[in-house]
Design a protein around this motif. Sequence first.
Motif, short mmCIF file in Angstrom:
data_model
loop_
_atom_site.label_atom_id
_atom_site.label_comp_id
_atom_site.label_asym_id
_atom_site.label_seq_id
_atom_site.Cartn_x
_atom_site.Cartn_y
_atom_site.Cartn_z
N GLU A 82 0.76 -1.15 -0.02
CA GLU A 82 -0.09 0.09 0.01
C GLU A 82 0.99 1.15 -0.06
OE1 GLU A 82 -3.33 0.21 2.53
OE2 GLU A 82 -3.25 -1.83 2.83
N LYS A 83 1.86 1.25 0.97
CA LYS A 83 2.82 2.27 0.70
C LYS A 83 3.61 2.64 -0.55
CE LYS A 83 5.24 3.33 4.48
NZ LYS A 83 5.93 3.41 5.57
N THR A 86 0.94 4.00 -2.86
CA THR A 86 1.06 5.70 -2.57
C THR A 86 2.00 6.40 -3.21
OG1 THR A 86 -0.29 5.02 -0.49
CG2 THR A 86 0.99 7.44 -0.60
N GLN A 87 3.20 5.94 -2.98
CA GLN A 87 4.45 6.66 -3.44
C GLN A 87 4.41 6.70 -4.99
OE1 GLN A 87 8.01 5.01 -2.37
NE2 GLN A 87 9.27 6.80 -3.52
N GLU A 89 2.14 7.04 -6.99
CA GLU A 89 1.05 8.09 -7.40
C GLU A 89 1.80 9.34 -7.79
OE1 GLU A 89 -2.05 8.42 -4.56
OE2 GLU A 89 -2.78 6.39 -4.93
N TYR A 90 3.04 9.31 -7.21
CA TYR A 90 3.94 10.75 -7.37
C TYR A 90 5.04 10.55 -8.22
CZ TYR A 90 0.99 12.87 -3.68
OH TYR A 90 -0.10 12.97 -2.76
N GLU A 198 1.68 13.07 2.35
CA GLU A 198 0.85 11.78 2.40
C GLU A 198 1.42 10.57 2.80
OE1 GLU A 198 -1.94 9.42 -0.89
OE2 GLU A 198 -1.41 11.84 -1.34
N ILE A 199 2.76 10.37 2.64
CA ILE A 199 3.50 9.36 3.08
C ILE A 199 3.46 9.17 4.89
CG2 ILE A 199 5.67 8.18 3.15
CD1 ILE A 199 4.32 7.78 0.48
N PHE A 202 0.22 8.37 6.05
CA PHE A 202 0.00 6.85 5.87
C PHE A 202 0.77 6.13 6.79
CE2 PHE A 202 1.20 2.73 4.48
CZ PHE A 202 0.25 2.26 3.70
N ASN A 230 9.21 3.71 1.76
CA ASN A 230 8.79 2.71 2.08
C ASN A 230 9.08 2.37 3.32
OD1 ASN A 230 7.50 2.83 -0.15
ND2 ASN A 230 9.35 2.54 -0.97
#
Length: 260
Positions: A82-83, A86-87, A89-90, A198-199, A202, A230
């Motif tokens: 999941e992390k 999230t990363q 996405e950028y 965001e990280i 999370f 991560n």
Amino acid sequence: MKLKYKKLIIVISIGALLLSFLILTLIPTGGESSNPIQDAALPKCTDENIINLINSYFQAKRDVNMEMMEPLVSDINQIDQEKLITQAEYVEDYRNIVCYSLKNEENGALRVYIRYDMKLKNIETLAPCLSGVYVTVGSDGKNLIYLSALEEHEEEFILAADKNSHVVELQEEVARKLQEAINADEGFKQLYQKMDQEIAMFAGKNGEPEAAATPAPDPNAAAQPTPDPNAADPNAAGQPAPDPNAANPPAADPNAAPAQ
């Protein structure tokens, strides 16, 4: 005796102050005993097996490809998918990857420091990063990024390696260049900070300890490394990438530094 940690990778990631997800993370331990590895030369890695391992790891991380990631690490369960999502996405890509290494003469394992540039989506300015991972040899004879429990001598080796004068100089250089990029490009700064926040959110949501900021001269990071945003991501020692943010000095982990 095996030592157990919540994070099993040291990731070093070095960057500008207050950006935390790429901070250097080191294994928590006490003592300031001197060690020859702290003054050893830091050669550029020329072993094609190590270089291919690191390149494949970053590719799997970029693409969030857990199937590709699994044979590259000692314990795929330590990789937070999941992390990574999230990363991803950028992050568009990881470029200009260069590896340096210090050898653990006791067992032949390597502390590998990865200097690279992170390309954010729709942003031309690159983010200089530094991550650290602990590389061992698996039962099949192949190199892999170690994400499992460490023996005491391995912990001591990683701590000493991350204090190496050349590693510290590299951390300072990366931190300085990242800060320059942040100062020069407002669009880069805003997206980078948004990603960092965001990280961090999370991590907080999942009960992960907040990374300590690293000083510019400081990485797990680790990683902080570093390295990988991560956990462990590398190793993460993780590290470091460590803060892509600026700096406070490393915090701790194995092999993390520095690279998830």
